[in-house]
Design an enzyme around this catalytic site. Structure first.
Site, short mmCIF file in Angstrom:
data_model
loop_
_atom_site.label_atom_id
_atom_site.label_comp_id
_atom_site.label_asym_id
_atom_site.label_seq_id
_atom_site.Cartn_x
_atom_site.Cartn_y
_atom_site.Cartn_z
N SER A 47 0.84 -1.21 0.00
CA SER A 47 0.00 0.00 0.00
C SER A 47 0.87 1.25 0.00
O SER A 47 0.61 2.21 -0.74
CB SER A 47 -0.89 0.02 1.24
OG SER A 47 -1.83 -1.01 1.18
N ARG A 51 1.54 4.28 -2.98
CA ARG A 51 1.31 5.69 -2.63
C ARG A 51 2.58 6.52 -2.80
O ARG A 51 2.53 7.67 -3.21
CB ARG A 51 0.76 5.78 -1.20
CG ARG A 51 -0.71 5.32 -1.12
CD ARG A 51 -1.07 4.93 0.31
NE ARG A 51 -2.48 4.65 0.52
CZ ARG A 51 -3.10 3.51 0.16
NH1 ARG A 51 -2.44 2.56 -0.45
NH2 ARG A 51 -4.39 3.33 0.43
N GLY A 119 -5.49 -3.97 -7.99
CA GLY A 119 -6.72 -3.26 -7.63
C GLY A 119 -6.41 -1.89 -7.03
O GLY A 119 -7.13 -0.92 -7.25
N ARG A 147 -13.16 -6.91 -11.42
CA ARG A 147 -13.37 -6.32 -10.08
C ARG A 147 -14.21 -5.04 -10.14
O ARG A 147 -14.12 -4.26 -11.07
CB ARG A 147 -12.01 -6.08 -9.40
CG ARG A 147 -11.30 -7.42 -9.19
CD ARG A 147 -10.05 -7.28 -8.41
NE ARG A 147 -10.31 -6.83 -7.05
CZ ARG A 147 -9.36 -6.50 -6.19
NH1 ARG A 147 -8.10 -6.58 -6.56
NH2 ARG A 147 -9.66 -6.10 -4.98
N SER A 193 -13.39 1.33 2.84
CA SER A 193 -12.37 1.00 1.85
C SER A 193 -11.32 2.10 1.77
O SER A 193 -11.62 3.25 1.45
CB SER A 193 -13.02 0.82 0.46
OG SER A 193 -12.02 0.87 -0.54
N GLN A 195 -9.04 2.14 -0.37
CA GLN A 195 -8.81 2.46 -1.78
C GLN A 195 -9.75 3.57 -2.24
O GLN A 195 -9.34 4.50 -2.92
CB GLN A 195 -8.98 1.21 -2.65
CG GLN A 195 -7.88 0.18 -2.39
CD GLN A 195 -8.05 -1.08 -3.20
OE1 GLN A 195 -9.12 -1.34 -3.76
NE2 GLN A 195 -7.02 -1.90 -3.24
N ASP A 341 -6.75 -8.12 4.37
CA ASP A 341 -5.95 -8.93 3.44
C ASP A 341 -5.38 -10.19 4.09
O ASP A 341 -4.76 -11.01 3.42
CB ASP A 341 -4.78 -8.09 2.89
CG ASP A 341 -5.27 -7.01 1.91
OD1 ASP A 341 -6.40 -7.16 1.39
OD2 ASP A 341 -4.54 -6.04 1.70
N LYS A 368 -12.10 -9.62 -3.83
CA LYS A 368 -10.65 -9.34 -3.84
C LYS A 368 -10.06 -9.96 -5.11
O LYS A 368 -10.77 -10.19 -6.07
CB LYS A 368 -10.02 -9.89 -2.56
CG LYS A 368 -10.45 -9.13 -1.30
CD LYS A 368 -9.95 -7.72 -1.31
CE LYS A 368 -10.41 -6.92 -0.11
NZ LYS A 368 -10.06 -5.50 -0.21
N ARG A 413 -2.42 -14.24 -2.35
CA ARG A 413 -2.56 -14.50 -0.91
C ARG A 413 -3.14 -15.89 -0.62
O ARG A 413 -2.82 -16.51 0.40
CB ARG A 413 -3.38 -13.41 -0.23
CG ARG A 413 -2.75 -12.01 -0.40
CD ARG A 413 -3.26 -11.03 0.62
NE ARG A 413 -2.98 -9.66 0.21
CZ ARG A 413 -1.79 -9.05 0.32
NH1 ARG A 413 -0.75 -9.70 0.82
NH2 ARG A 413 -1.64 -7.80 -0.07
C1 S3P Z 1 -5.58 -1.34 0.03
C2 S3P Z 1 -6.81 -1.39 0.64
C3 S3P Z 1 -7.57 -2.63 0.80
C4 S3P Z 1 -6.71 -3.86 0.60
C5 S3P Z 1 -5.82 -3.75 -0.60
C6 S3P Z 1 -4.90 -2.56 -0.47
C7 S3P Z 1 -4.92 -0.03 -0.12
O1 S3P Z 1 -8.62 -2.67 -0.14
O2 S3P Z 1 -7.51 -5.02 0.50
O3 S3P Z 1 -5.03 -4.91 -0.74
O4 S3P Z 1 -3.70 0.00 -0.41
O5 S3P Z 1 -5.58 0.99 0.06
P1 S3P Z 1 -10.05 -1.97 0.15
O6 S3P Z 1 -9.81 -0.52 0.20
O7 S3P Z 1 -10.91 -2.35 -1.02
O8 S3P Z 1 -10.52 -2.54 1.43
#
Ligand code: S3P
Length: 461
Positions: A47, A51, A119, A147, A193, A195, A341, A368, A413
């Site tokens: 993550s 970023r 994703g 997705r 979420s 994300q 996760d 996922k 995973r």
């Molecule tokens: C993530 C947020 C999570 C996680 C993904 C990484 C991120 O997803 O499952 O592997 O980096 O913001 P969600 O925001 O859909 O929960």
């Protein structure tokens, strides 16, 4: 295609597109009887790595990143920004130097951007791209193409973005350029979420006024912390996080700790394999990510945390995990977003625990990289465990694990979770379709073998 989300759609890519993304099949075979010991370092947090590239690319000046995850997902994000004119030197040994072009300095890429299996890239990049003055299309592999993206398209559209998606609001996403700023919104997220939250915070940088996002439950806050490090603090008031459109980002240096989501496989493996005693050094311990440690400890795991420190606004620590008898629990739904996760690994722990474990409030696992509820229930049942999938979770009765051939469904995973199950199975466990482990954990088989997992890898058709 949901009727009320107002999303324009195009046809999905042809199966030829999907085939182009297929990798050589990779199979892991795990012989039973190993135990995990010694000291390891897991790769950088996924993550935070995504970023770091996104924020440094749209900041002014040179940013240095260390501890960057050199996995396929995060490399896809770096390639996307390179294709939009950002100079990115590295990665070499986890180090990158990124010359940011400022909020409005990106250039139209020559072709669509391939985000592979990621994703996070597919949901965060539109926050930036919706504010640009050029058109861009984002595509991905077969899994990513299935997705759901309505969760970002709906609020971005409310901010004035124009986005076309495939059938059912899935990738590819065609994001149209615009002249003026986006409009700030006050948005209640229907799902917790990070994300979605991060996508909207990024879009908020390109909006006039203050964008406010209401979170139904806490989710990982790396975006908030890293934005502050890049000189653009967001405000938090209870469950509302808000960002002002004025101003830009200032370059900085970012130190990325080890990914607790990658450490999770080893926390579970060492907990279930008798005689294990393993140290995992430099693991990110952000409070919005440590659900896995809390769940495992509640199940009876022996995990010690020491050498706690801070780097660039993120806490990290060394973890020591020793084998311990586990017992089943009802996993508190409040911990679900904080361990989202880690459930493939945690469900393996539950399979090795005495009694029943119940997971609920985890419907998100169905969307996922694979349907993780179905994938785990199928694989555990195949290994002889009583695992009852439910709409939003699972009930598992701990028992003796046998051997067998398990489908990972191309989900990194799921592949690593069943690899750890092999430690305590009575016969070898064969895990199919493991190439995507390289998306988040390059070098997993070697690192795991060095720690004591009897894993071998076969690649090819
Ligand atoms: C993530 C947020 C999570 C996680 C993904 C990484 C991120 O997803 O499952 O592997 O980096 O913001 P969600 O925001 O859909 O929960």
């Amino acid at each position: 295609m949901p009727k009320n989300c107002g999303i324009a759609t195009r046809g999905n890519p042809t199966s030829a597109d999907a085939i182009a993304f297929m990798q050589a099949p990779t199979t892991f075979t795990i012989d039973p009887g190993g135990r995990l010991s010694g000291a390891i370092t897991v790769p950088g947090d996924k993550s935070m790595s995504h970023r770091s590239v996104i924020f440094a690319s749209i900041a002014e000046g040179d940013s240095e990143v260390s501890g960057f995850l050199e996995g396929e997902d995060t490399l896809a994000t770096a390639a996307a920004f390179r294709a939009m004119g950002v100079s990115i030197d590295g990665p070499r040994d986890g180090r990158l130097v990124i010359t940011g072009v400022g909020l409005r300095g990106l250039r139209a890429p020559l072709e669509s951007l391939d985000l592979g299996n990621s994703g996070t890239a597919m949901r965060l990049l539109p926050g930036v791209l919706a504010g640009q003055n050029f058109d861009v299309t984002l595509r991905g592999d077969a899994s990513l193409t299935g997705r759901p993206m309505a969760r970002i398209i709906t609020p971005l559209t409310a901010m004035g973005a124009r986005i076309e998606a495939g059938e059912g609001a899935t990738p590819p996403l065609a994001i149209h350029g615009r002249r003026g700023p986006l409009s700030a919104i006050d948005y209640h997220m229907p799902v917790a979420s990070a994300q979605v939250k991060s996508c909207l915070l990024l879009a908020g940088l390109y909006a006039d006024g203050v964008t406010r996002i209401h979170e139904p439950a806490p989710s990982r806050d790396h975006t908030e912390r890293m934005l502050a490090a890049f000189g653009h603090a967001v405000q938090r008031q209870g469950d509302i996080v808000s960002i002002e459109g004025a101003g830009g980002l200032r370059s900085t240096s970012v130190e990325i700790p080890g990914d607790i989501s990658s450490a999770a496989f080893f926390l579970v493996g060492a907990s279930i394999a008798p005689g294990s005693d393993l140290r995992i050094k430099g693991v990110g311990m952000n409070p919005t990510r440590v659900g896995v440690v809390e769940v495992l400890r509640t199940m009876g795991a022996r995990i010690d945390v020491d050498n706690e420190r801070n780097a660039g606004g993120e806490p990290l620590a060394d973890l020591r995990v020793r084998a311990a008898p586990l017992h089943g629990i009802d996993i508190p739904p409040s911990l679900v977003p904080l361990a989202i996760d880690e459930f493939p690994a945690l469900l393996v722990a539950a399979a090795c625990a005495r009694g029943d474990t119940v997971l609920s409030g985890a419907r998100e696992l169905r969307v996922k990289e694979s349907d993780r509820i179905a994938a785990m229930a199928e694989g555990l049942s195949l290994l002889g465990i009583d695992a009852e999938p439910r709409d939003d979770g699972m009930r598992i009765r701990g028992g003796a694990l046998g051997g067998g051939r398990v489908a990972s469904r191309g989900d990194h995973r799921i592949a690593m979770a069943f690899s750890m199950a092999g430690l305590v199975a009575t016969e070898p466990v064969v895990v199919e379709d493991c190439a995507n482990v390289a998306t988040s954990f390059p070098g997993f088989p070697d690192l795991a073998r060095g720690a004591g997992l009897a894993i071998s890898v076969a690649t090819g058709r």
